[in-house]
Design a protein around this motif. Structure first.
Motif, PDB file in Angstrom:
ATOM      1  N   ALA A  86       0.824  -1.208   0.000  1.00 31.73           N
ATOM      2  CA  ALA A  86       0.000   0.000   0.000  1.00 31.73           C
ATOM      3  C   ALA A  86       0.863   1.264   0.000  1.00 31.73           C
ATOM      4  O   ALA A  86       0.579   2.218  -0.731  1.00 31.73           O
ATOM      5  CB  ALA A  86      -0.930  -0.003   1.212  1.00 31.73           C
ATOM      6  N   VAL A  87       1.924   1.260   0.792  1.00 27.83           N
ATOM      7  CA  VAL A  87       2.823   2.422   0.839  1.00 27.83           C
ATOM      8  C   VAL A  87       3.518   2.624  -0.508  1.00 27.83           C
ATOM      9  O   VAL A  87       3.581   3.745  -1.028  1.00 27.83           O
ATOM     10  CB  VAL A  87       3.859   2.275   1.982  1.00 27.83           C
ATOM     11  N   SER A  88       4.007   1.534  -1.095  1.00 25.42           N
ATOM     12  CA  SER A  88       4.688   1.667  -2.392  1.00 25.42           C
ATOM     13  C   SER A  88       3.687   2.070  -3.474  1.00 25.42           C
ATOM     14  O   SER A  88       4.013   2.836  -4.377  1.00 25.42           O
ATOM     15  CB  SER A  88       5.448   0.400  -2.764  1.00 25.42           C
ATOM     16  N   PHE A  89       2.447   1.600  -3.370  1.00 25.50           N
ATOM     17  CA  PHE A  89       1.387   1.998  -4.295  1.00 25.50           C
ATOM     18  C   PHE A  89       1.169   3.511  -4.236  1.00 25.50           C
ATOM     19  O   PHE A  89       1.129   4.190  -5.264  1.00 25.50           O
ATOM     20  CB  PHE A  89       0.086   1.255  -3.959  1.00 25.50           C
ATOM     21  N   LEU A  90       1.031   4.036  -3.018  1.00 24.70           N
ATOM     22  CA  LEU A  90       0.804   5.473  -2.853  1.00 24.70           C
ATOM     23  C   LEU A  90       1.996   6.293  -3.350  1.00 24.70           C
ATOM     24  O   LEU A  90       1.821   7.336  -3.985  1.00 24.70           O
ATOM     25  CB  LEU A  90       0.492   5.798  -1.392  1.00 24.70           C
ATOM     26  N   LEU A  91       3.215   5.820  -3.069  1.00 26.18           N
ATOM     27  CA  LEU A  91       4.403   6.541  -3.550  1.00 26.18           C
ATOM     28  C   LEU A  91       4.437   6.558  -5.076  1.00 26.18           C
ATOM     29  O   LEU A  91       4.715   7.596  -5.680  1.00 26.18           O
ATOM     30  CB  LEU A  91       5.678   5.923  -2.983  1.00 26.18           C
ATOM     31  N   GLY A  92       4.130   5.435  -5.705  1.00 17.63           N
ATOM     32  CA  GLY A  92       4.091   5.386  -7.163  1.00 17.63           C
ATOM     33  C   GLY A  92       3.056   6.345  -7.728  1.00 17.63           C
ATOM     34  O   GLY A  92       3.309   7.062  -8.711  1.00 17.63           O
ATOM     35  N   ALA A  93       1.884   6.387  -7.105  1.00 20.52           N
ATOM     36  CA  ALA A  93       0.823   7.288  -7.557  1.00 20.52           C
ATOM     37  C   ALA A  93       1.235   8.752  -7.386  1.00 20.52           C
ATOM     38  O   ALA A  93       1.020   9.580  -8.272  1.00 20.52           O
ATOM     39  CB  ALA A  93      -0.470   6.996  -6.788  1.00 20.52           C
ATOM     40  N   ILE A  94       1.848   9.066  -6.261  1.00 20.09           N
ATOM     41  CA  ILE A  94       2.265  10.456  -5.997  1.00 20.09           C
ATOM     42  C   ILE A  94       3.327  10.898  -6.994  1.00 20.09           C
ATOM     43  O   ILE A  94       3.228  11.986  -7.581  1.00 20.09           O
ATOM     44  CB  ILE A  94       2.769  10.608  -4.545  1.00 20.09           C
ATOM     45  N   LEU A  95       4.340  10.060  -7.226  1.00 15.34           N
ATOM     46  CA  LEU A  95       5.398  10.448  -8.158  1.00 15.34           C
ATOM     47  C   LEU A  95       4.884  10.540  -9.590  1.00 15.34           C
ATOM     48  O   LEU A  95       5.316  11.406 -10.357  1.00 15.34           O
ATOM     49  CB  LEU A  95       6.590   9.497  -8.052  1.00 15.34           C
ATOM     50  N   SER A  96       3.942   9.685  -9.951  1.00 16.24           N
ATOM     51  CA  SER A  96       3.333   9.779 -11.274  1.00 16.24           C
ATOM     52  C   SER A  96       2.532  11.077 -11.405  1.00 16.24           C
ATOM     53  O   SER A  96       2.584  11.746 -12.440  1.00 16.24           O
ATOM     54  CB  SER A  96       2.424   8.572 -11.526  1.00 16.24           C
ATOM     55  N   ALA A  97       1.814  11.437 -10.353  1.00 17.60           N
ATOM     56  CA  ALA A  97       1.044  12.683 -10.364  1.00 17.60           C
ATOM     57  C   ALA A  97       1.963  13.903 -10.450  1.00 17.60           C
ATOM     58  O   ALA A  97       1.691  14.850 -11.197  1.00 17.60           O
ATOM     59  CB  ALA A  97       0.158  12.770  -9.125  1.00 17.60           C
ATOM     60  N   VAL A  98       3.060  13.875  -9.707  1.00 19.51           N
ATOM     61  CA  VAL A  98       4.032  14.981  -9.770  1.00 19.51           C
ATOM     62  C   VAL A  98       4.586  15.116 -11.188  1.00 19.51           C
ATOM     63  O   VAL A  98       4.696  16.219 -11.731  1.00 19.51           O
ATOM     64  CB  VAL A  98       5.169  14.780  -8.743  1.00 19.51           C
ATOM     65  N   GLY A 175       0.572   1.788  -8.625  1.00 18.45           N
ATOM     66  CA  GLY A 175       0.137   3.147  -8.299  1.00 18.45           C
ATOM     67  C   GLY A 175       0.450   4.132  -9.412  1.00 18.45           C
ATOM     68  O   GLY A 175      -0.384   4.966  -9.780  1.00 18.45           O
ATOM     69  N   ALA A 176       1.654   4.020  -9.974  1.00 17.13           N
ATOM     70  CA  ALA A 176       2.034   4.909 -11.075  1.00 17.13           C
ATOM     71  C   ALA A 176       1.142   4.661 -12.284  1.00 17.13           C
ATOM     72  O   ALA A 176       0.714   5.603 -12.961  1.00 17.13           O
ATOM     73  CB  ALA A 176       3.499   4.691 -11.438  1.00 17.13           C
ATOM     74  N   SER A 177       0.839   3.400 -12.547  1.00 18.76           N
ATOM     75  CA  SER A 177      -0.012   3.058 -13.688  1.00 18.76           C
ATOM     76  C   SER A 177      -1.437   3.552 -13.494  1.00 18.76           C
ATOM     77  O   SER A 177      -2.082   3.987 -14.451  1.00 18.76           O
ATOM     78  CB  SER A 177      -0.030   1.546 -13.904  1.00 18.76           C
ATOM     79  N   LEU A 178      -1.946   3.486 -12.267  1.00 14.84           N
ATOM     80  CA  LEU A 178      -3.302   3.964 -12.003  1.00 14.84           C
ATOM     81  C   LEU A 178      -3.439   5.421 -12.408  1.00 14.84           C
ATOM     82  O   LEU A 178      -4.376   5.799 -13.113  1.00 14.84           O
ATOM     83  CB  LEU A 178      -3.660   3.807 -10.518  1.00 14.84           C
ATOM     84  N   VAL A 179      -2.492   6.252 -11.993  1.00 15.96           N
ATOM     85  CA  VAL A 179      -2.548   7.682 -12.315  1.00 15.96           C
ATOM     86  C   VAL A 179      -2.424   7.889 -13.820  1.00 15.96           C
ATOM     87  O   VAL A 179      -3.185   8.650 -14.424  1.00 15.96           O
ATOM     88  CB  VAL A 179      -1.459   8.464 -11.546  1.00 15.96           C
TER      89      VAL A 179
END
Length: 193
Positions: A86-98, A175-179
């Motif tokens: 879950a933590v790595s998912f959120l980090l991937g999503a945040i960096l993709s969003a940035v 997470g990155a892919s979701l974004v």
């Protein structure tokens, strides 16, 4: 002697410095006439509003998915793995969003400068446009590598075995892919309407 993990953090940091140089180079170009700047400013304002709205929705979905991952792993008796996923998912999503924010903000600033550059010839406009696109492409790769290598280093520091770590950071790509997918589908829906 630099080990592979350190090298995988040094290279993307160098890439981000190159991105900063590209951004400065683009911003030094002629932004065009007052009318062009006015239109560019309106596009920039619209892009910022679009991203703000889109990322609010993605944040809610991302948090729900992260919690669901953690709960599902916990129900399987693997709560620690669920927490790390879950933590790595959120980090991937945040960096993709940035990366998306950086890409969009540079793109709208590049567009008006590329249009102004067209007054001086095709080569000038194309060079500005390609360098603007390079900012987005290099940023996503650099931030992804920083995220993965950073997570790997943190998990090593926490004492996990090297062969265990890939299963702990698999959520990063998800997470990155979701974004990225959400952004792409939204852009397709807007262009189709």
């Amino acid at each position: 002697m630099i080990n592979a993990l350190s090298f995988s953090l040094i290279v993307p940091v160098a890439a981000l410095l190159f991105v900063w140089w590209l951004y400065r180079w683009i911003m030094a170009k002629d932004p065009g006439s007052a009318e062009m700047q006015e239109i560019g400013g309106a596009i920039q304002e619209g892009a910022a509003a679009f991203l703000k709205r889109q990322y609010k929705t993605i944040a809610v979905i991302g948090i729900v998915v992260a919690v669901a991952l953690w709960v599902m792993y916990s129900l399987l008796g693997k709560g620690d793995l669920g927490q790390h996923t879950a933590v790595s998912f959120l980090l991937g999503a945040i960096l993709s969003a940035v990366s998306g924010v950086i890409g969009m903000m540079v793109a709208v600033r590049t567009n008006v400068r590329s249009a102004a550059g067209a007054k001086h010839g095709f080569a000038e406009a194309l060079t500005i446009a390609l360098r603007g696109g390079a900012v987005s492409g290099i940023t996503i790769v650099a931030l992804s590598l920083i995220g993965i290598a950073g997570l790997f280093m943190v998990y090593q520091w926490l004492g996990f075995a090297t062969e265990e770590i890939p299963s702990l950071i698999v959520g990063f790509g998800f997470g990155a892919s979701l974004v990225a997918l959400f952004t792409s589908f939204t852009a397709l829906a807007i262009s189709a309407s």
